[in-house]
Write a protein that holds these residues in place. Structure first.
Motif, PDB file in Angstrom:
ATOM      1  N   VAL A 116       0.862  -1.187   0.000  1.00 18.50           N
ATOM      2  CA  VAL A 116       0.000   0.000   0.000  1.00 18.50           C
ATOM      3  C   VAL A 116       0.896   1.234   0.000  1.00 18.50           C
ATOM      4  O   VAL A 116       1.543   1.532   1.009  1.00 18.50           O
ATOM      5  CB  VAL A 116      -0.932   0.028   1.229  1.00 18.50           C
ATOM      6  N   PRO A 117       0.973   1.975  -1.116  1.00 17.74           N
ATOM      7  CA  PRO A 117       1.796   3.189  -1.151  1.00 17.74           C
ATOM      8  C   PRO A 117       1.146   4.311  -0.341  1.00 17.74           C
ATOM      9  O   PRO A 117      -0.051   4.570  -0.483  1.00 17.74           O
ATOM     10  CB  PRO A 117       1.842   3.556  -2.642  1.00 17.74           C
ATOM     11  N   ARG A 118       1.952   4.964   0.484  1.00 15.00           N
ATOM     12  CA  ARG A 118       1.455   6.052   1.324  1.00 15.00           C
ATOM     13  C   ARG A 118       1.542   7.378   0.572  1.00 15.00           C
ATOM     14  O   ARG A 118       2.554   7.695  -0.053  1.00 15.00           O
ATOM     15  CB  ARG A 118       2.299   6.116   2.602  1.00 15.00           C
ATOM     16  N   ASP A 119       0.478   8.154   0.644  1.00 12.32           N
ATOM     17  CA  ASP A 119       0.410   9.464   0.001  1.00 12.32           C
ATOM     18  C   ASP A 119       1.079  10.497   0.900  1.00 12.32           C
ATOM     19  O   ASP A 119       0.455  11.057   1.798  1.00 12.32           O
ATOM     20  CB  ASP A 119      -1.060   9.829  -0.239  1.00 12.32           C
ATOM     21  N   LEU A 120       2.381  10.733   0.655  1.00  4.59           N
ATOM     22  CA  LEU A 120       3.088  11.740   1.448  1.00  4.59           C
ATOM     23  C   LEU A 120       4.304  12.244   0.686  1.00  4.59           C
ATOM     24  O   LEU A 120       4.684  11.697  -0.348  1.00  4.59           O
ATOM     25  CB  LEU A 120       3.492  11.184   2.820  1.00  4.59           C
ATOM     26  N   GLY A 121       4.905  13.311   1.203  1.00  5.32           N
ATOM     27  CA  GLY A 121       6.123  13.855   0.610  1.00  5.32           C
ATOM     28  C   GLY A 121       5.862  14.665  -0.643  1.00  5.32           C
ATOM     29  O   GLY A 121       4.727  14.866  -1.074  1.00  5.32           O
ATOM     30  N   ALA A 122       6.946  15.109  -1.250  1.00  6.18           N
ATOM     31  CA  ALA A 122       6.863  15.994  -2.408  1.00  6.18           C
ATOM     32  C   ALA A 122       6.179  15.335  -3.598  1.00  6.18           C
ATOM     33  O   ALA A 122       5.533  16.007  -4.407  1.00  6.18           O
ATOM     34  CB  ALA A 122       8.267  16.450  -2.802  1.00  6.18           C
ATOM     35  N   LEU A 123       6.304  14.012  -3.716  1.00 10.53           N
ATOM     36  CA  LEU A 123       5.747  13.305  -4.878  1.00 10.53           C
ATOM     37  C   LEU A 123       4.386  12.675  -4.600  1.00 10.53           C
ATOM     38  O   LEU A 123       3.836  11.979  -5.451  1.00 10.53           O
ATOM     39  CB  LEU A 123       6.737  12.248  -5.368  1.00 10.53           C
ATOM     40  N   LYS A 124       3.844  12.898  -3.407  1.00 10.20           N
ATOM     41  CA  LYS A 124       2.476  12.483  -3.069  1.00 10.20           C
ATOM     42  C   LYS A 124       2.209  10.994  -3.295  1.00 10.20           C
ATOM     43  O   LYS A 124       1.128  10.599  -3.718  1.00 10.20           O
ATOM     44  CB  LYS A 124       1.457  13.311  -3.861  1.00 10.20           C
ATOM     45  N   GLY A 125       3.207  10.170  -3.038  1.00  8.53           N
ATOM     46  CA  GLY A 125       3.014   8.726  -3.114  1.00  8.53           C
ATOM     47  C   GLY A 125       3.422   8.091  -4.429  1.00  8.53           C
ATOM     48  O   GLY A 125       3.485   6.860  -4.525  1.00  8.53           O
ATOM     49  N   ILE A 126       3.691   8.903  -5.454  1.00  5.75           N
ATOM     50  CA  ILE A 126       4.111   8.341  -6.740  1.00  5.75           C
ATOM     51  C   ILE A 126       5.436   7.595  -6.592  1.00  5.75           C
ATOM     52  O   ILE A 126       5.646   6.527  -7.179  1.00  5.75           O
ATOM     53  CB  ILE A 126       4.250   9.450  -7.805  1.00  5.75           C
ATOM     54  N   ASP A 127       6.348   8.147  -5.776  1.00 10.41           N
ATOM     55  CA  ASP A 127       7.635   7.485  -5.556  1.00 10.41           C
ATOM     56  C   ASP A 127       7.446   6.123  -4.896  1.00 10.41           C
ATOM     57  O   ASP A 127       8.058   5.124  -5.295  1.00 10.41           O
ATOM     58  CB  ASP A 127       8.572   8.363  -4.721  1.00 10.41           C
ATOM     59  N   ALA A 128       6.555   6.057  -3.898  1.00 16.27           N
ATOM     60  CA  ALA A 128       6.292   4.787  -3.220  1.00 16.27           C
ATOM     61  C   ALA A 128       5.657   3.776  -4.172  1.00 16.27           C
ATOM     62  O   ALA A 128       6.017   2.593  -4.183  1.00 16.27           O
ATOM     63  CB  ALA A 128       5.387   5.014  -2.015  1.00 16.27           C
ATOM     64  N   LEU A 129       4.721   4.248  -4.978  1.00 15.28           N
ATOM     65  CA  LEU A 129       4.055   3.371  -5.948  1.00 15.28           C
ATOM     66  C   LEU A 129       5.066   2.756  -6.910  1.00 15.28           C
ATOM     67  O   LEU A 129       5.091   1.537  -7.122  1.00 15.28           O
ATOM     68  CB  LEU A 129       3.008   4.172  -6.723  1.00 15.28           C
ATOM     69  N   LEU A 130       5.929   3.590  -7.482  1.00 11.65           N
ATOM     70  CA  LEU A 130       6.907   3.090  -8.450  1.00 11.65           C
ATOM     71  C   LEU A 130       7.930   2.166  -7.793  1.00 11.65           C
ATOM     72  O   LEU A 130       8.360   1.176  -8.389  1.00 11.65           O
ATOM     73  CB  LEU A 130       7.608   4.261  -9.136  1.00 11.65           C
ATOM     74  N   SER A 131       8.315   2.484  -6.562  1.00 15.52           N
ATOM     75  CA  SER A 131       9.263   1.629  -5.850  1.00 15.52           C
ATOM     76  C   SER A 131       8.705   0.222  -5.670  1.00 15.52           C
ATOM     77  O   SER A 131       9.405  -0.771  -5.873  1.00 15.52           O
ATOM     78  CB  SER A 131       9.595   2.241  -4.489  1.00 15.52           C
ATOM     79  N   MET A 132       7.425   0.143  -5.308  1.00 20.26           N
ATOM     80  CA  MET A 132       6.809  -1.170  -5.085  1.00 20.26           C
ATOM     81  C   MET A 132       6.576  -1.918  -6.396  1.00 20.26           C
ATOM     82  O   MET A 132       6.800  -3.134  -6.483  1.00 20.26           O
ATOM     83  CB  MET A 132       5.481  -0.993  -4.346  1.00 20.26           C
ATOM     84  N   VAL A 133       6.131  -1.201  -7.412  1.00 22.93           N
ATOM     85  CA  VAL A 133       5.814  -1.837  -8.693  1.00 22.93           C
ATOM     86  C   VAL A 133       7.062  -2.407  -9.360  1.00 22.93           C
ATOM     87  O   VAL A 133       7.017  -3.453 -10.009  1.00 22.93           O
ATOM     88  CB  VAL A 133       5.122  -0.824  -9.636  1.00 22.93           C
ATOM     89  N   GLN A 134       8.201  -1.738  -9.176  1.00 23.33           N
ATOM     90  CA  GLN A 134       9.414  -2.106  -9.903  1.00 23.33           C
ATOM     91  C   GLN A 134      10.263  -3.143  -9.179  1.00 23.33           C
ATOM     92  O   GLN A 134      11.486  -3.122  -9.276  1.00 23.33           O
ATOM     93  CB  GLN A 134      10.259  -0.843 -10.170  1.00 23.33           C
TER      94      GLN A 134
END
Length: 200
Positions: A116-134
């Protein structure tokens, strides 16, 4: 034997907190089927969407833990390698670099891991999403949407994993789907009134 194991989990903070439909901690009953873990207690308000969906919609007991790969990697390894045998699915929330789900997927090749990517930081969760997907081949993470929808969907996905061998959970999933359909029907029944009110 089950009661003894459950009591051990209730009162040993090393394991986390057991949450079941009956209660939390000492008042919880039954062994956990799902681990819900996150990098910090700042993630808890989001992940309570997961816990409450498991608990109230599907009657699934879960174990809740804090695990930070950046602040205490050794305890993450210890926790994940020594989960109760009753745990069959892991749900992990993280933001930013979001290494937690991937690390867990590597540590527990025998269990499905949902991220579950958390919506936070400058990128609003996009960084977490990509980290998990890749994640590289061999250590998959089933990645949900960023934020609240992802937290709820993680619980539903876990329930579907468990429902393969559990008819009671399968029935609860079907009931959940029917409730969603009923909401749409109710909205259609009141739609004309809402249109008249909005556009007299």
């Amino acid at each position: 034997m089950q009661d003894e194991q459950a009591i051990h989990i209730h009162f040993n903070a090393e394991h986390g907190v057991l949450v079941s439909p009956e209660g939390i901690g000492p008042t919880a009953q039954r062994l956990p089927r799902v681990l819900v873990t996150m990098g910090s207690d700042s993630d808890l308000s989001l992940m309570m969407k997961t816990v409450n969906t498991l608990r109230y919609e599907f009657g699934i007991p879960c174990l809740v833990q804090i695990n930070s790969v950046h602040r205490d990697l050794r305890s993450v390894v210890r926790h994940i390698e020594n989960l109760p045998e009753s745990v069959q699915v892991i749900i992990a929330c993280a933001g930013g670099a979001a290494h937690l789900p991937g690390n867990i997927a590597d540590l527990r090749a025998d269990l499905p891991v949902i991220g579950v990517p958390r919506d936070l930081g400058a990128l609003k969760g996009i960084d977490a999403l990509l980290s998990m997907v890749q994640m590289p081949e061999g250590a998959p993470v089933a990645v949900m949407a960023i934020g609240e929808a992802g937290a709820v969907n993680a619980a539903i996905h876990a329930a579907k994993e468990l429902a393969i061998a559990d008819p009671a959970i399968k029935a609860r999933l079907q009931e959940y789907a029917e409730k969603r359909k009923a909401r749409v029907q109710r909205q259609n029944e009141t739609l004309a009134t809402k249109i008249e009110t909005t556009h007299p």
